[in-house]
Design a protein around this motif. Structure first.
Motif, PDB file in Angstrom:
ATOM      1  N   GLU A  55       0.418  -0.992  -0.215  1.00 23.34           N
ATOM      2  CA  GLU A  55      -0.258   0.511   0.219  1.00 23.34           C
ATOM      3  C   GLU A  55       0.690   1.357  -0.121  1.00 23.34           C
ATOM      4  N   GLN A  56       0.684   2.362   1.084  1.00 25.64           N
ATOM      5  CA  GLN A  56       0.964   3.333   0.882  1.00 25.64           C
ATOM      6  C   GLN A  56       3.073   3.046   1.676  1.00 25.64           C
ATOM      7  N   PHE A  57       3.182   1.971   2.430  1.00 24.23           N
ATOM      8  CA  PHE A  57       4.178   1.864   3.181  1.00 24.23           C
ATOM      9  C   PHE A  57       5.587   1.383   2.521  1.00 24.23           C
ATOM     10  N   ARG A  58       6.373   1.268   3.324  1.00 25.05           N
ATOM     11  CA  ARG A  58       7.618   0.066   2.674  1.00 25.05           C
ATOM     12  C   ARG A  58       8.010  -0.603   3.821  1.00 25.05           C
ATOM     13  N   LEU A  59       8.526  -1.541   3.430  1.00 22.69           N
ATOM     14  CA  LEU A  59       8.737  -2.713   4.317  1.00 22.69           C
ATOM     15  C   LEU A  59      10.014  -3.311   3.892  1.00 22.69           C
ATOM     16  N   LEU A  60      11.312  -3.170   4.485  1.00 22.08           N
ATOM     17  CA  LEU A  60      12.795  -3.371   4.556  1.00 22.08           C
ATOM     18  C   LEU A  60      12.875  -5.111   4.090  1.00 22.08           C
ATOM     19  N   THR A  61      13.262  -5.810   3.531  1.00 19.54           N
ATOM     20  CA  THR A  61      12.940  -7.272   3.173  1.00 19.54           C
ATOM     21  C   THR A  61      14.459  -7.876   2.459  1.00 19.54           C
ATOM     22  N   GLY A  62      14.314  -9.216   3.020  1.00 16.33           N
ATOM     23  CA  GLY A  62      15.977 -10.026   2.572  1.00 16.33           C
ATOM     24  C   GLY A  62      16.837  -9.587   2.130  1.00 16.33           C
ATOM     25  N   MET A  63      17.541  -9.188   3.045  1.00 15.04           N
ATOM     26  CA  MET A  63      18.838  -8.272   3.437  1.00 15.04           C
ATOM     27  C   MET A  63      19.460  -9.518   3.581  1.00 15.04           C
ATOM     28  N   LEU A  64      20.564  -9.516   2.694  1.00 18.75           N
ATOM     29  CA  LEU A  64      21.812 -10.433   2.736  1.00 18.75           C
ATOM     30  C   LEU A  64      22.871 -10.475   2.477  1.00 18.75           C
ATOM     31  N   VAL A  65      24.003 -10.616   3.558  1.00 22.84           N
ATOM     32  CA  VAL A  65      25.414 -10.528   3.304  1.00 22.84           C
ATOM     33  C   VAL A  65      25.550 -11.857   2.879  1.00 22.84           C
ATOM     34  N   VAL A  66      26.827 -12.231   1.504  1.00 25.19           N
ATOM     35  CA  VAL A  66      26.986 -13.386   1.551  1.00 25.19           C
ATOM     36  C   VAL A  66      27.803 -13.973   2.590  1.00 25.19           C
ATOM     37  N   PRO A  67      28.163 -15.132   3.093  1.00 26.06           N
ATOM     38  CA  PRO A  67      29.037 -15.625   4.814  1.00 26.06           C
ATOM     39  C   PRO A  67      30.469 -15.629   4.584  1.00 26.06           C
ATOM     40  N   GLU A  68      30.679 -15.943   2.986  1.00 21.73           N
ATOM     41  CA  GLU A  68      32.485 -15.126   3.547  1.00 21.73           C
ATOM     42  C   GLU A  68      32.300 -13.326   3.609  1.00 21.73           C
ATOM     43  N   HIS A  69      31.604 -12.936   3.616  1.00 24.61           N
ATOM     44  CA  HIS A  69      31.844 -11.682   3.679  1.00 24.61           C
ATOM     45  C   HIS A  69      31.110 -10.906   5.105  1.00 24.61           C
ATOM     46  N   ARG A  70      30.582 -11.866   6.294  1.00 25.88           N
ATOM     47  CA  ARG A  70      29.995 -11.356   7.323  1.00 25.88           C
ATOM     48  C   ARG A  70      30.971 -11.038   8.148  1.00 25.88           C
ATOM     49  N   GLU A  71      30.561 -10.513   9.261  1.00 23.05           N
ATOM     50  CA  GLU A  71      31.265 -10.412  10.249  1.00 23.05           C
ATOM     51  C   GLU A  71      32.304  -8.991  10.292  1.00 23.05           C
TER      52      GLU A  71
END
Length: 141
Positions: A55-71
């Protein structure tokens, strides 16, 4: 980490994001009608986050950092990029409980599910009823 770049993905490149999700986050599905923000390291796609309009709202979704680049702070840098160029006061996210502090560090505040707009409340309840441990949050710049 140097050699990072961020930007809004050209929809023609959605297959790249779809492959990334398929490899690392099978429930994520990139869609043409969403705003997709990506991070590259030395020209290679390493992180993504999407914004879905409900509708008129936005939802942040599906955030992903590939495993070898995490932390390595890439998720924080990606959200910081979004704070400066994409996020708007009032945007929402449904954070996994263990990521609540991450989003809180970027101006998202926990809200009670009954405070969500009806269209988002129904989605949130569906996710929680399926067993996901989520916290409803709203961006408050």
């Amino acid at each position: 980490m140097s050699n990072l770049s961020f930007g809004i993905l050209d929809p023609i490149k959605l297959p790249l994001v779809s492959r990334l999700y398929k490899a690392h986050y099978s429930s994520g599905k990139a869609k043409k009608d969403e705003l997709t923000v990506v991070a590259y390291h030395e020209g290679k796609l390493i992180a993504v986050v999407r914004f879905r309009s409900v509708e008129q709202f936005r939802l942040l979704t599906g955030m992903l950092v590939v495993p070898e680049h995490r932390e390595q702070g890439i998720g924080h840098k990606l959200i910081e990029y979004c704070q400066h160029s994409v996020l708007q006061h009032g945007d929402f996210c449904f954070a996994y409980e263990h990521l609540e502090a991450f989003y809180a560090a970027h101006d998202f505040k926990a809200v009670e599910p009954h405070q969500l707009p009806n269209s988002l409340k129904m989605s949130f309840e569906r996710y929680v009823n399926s067993g996901k441990r989520l916290v409803a949050m709203q961006y408050q710049a």
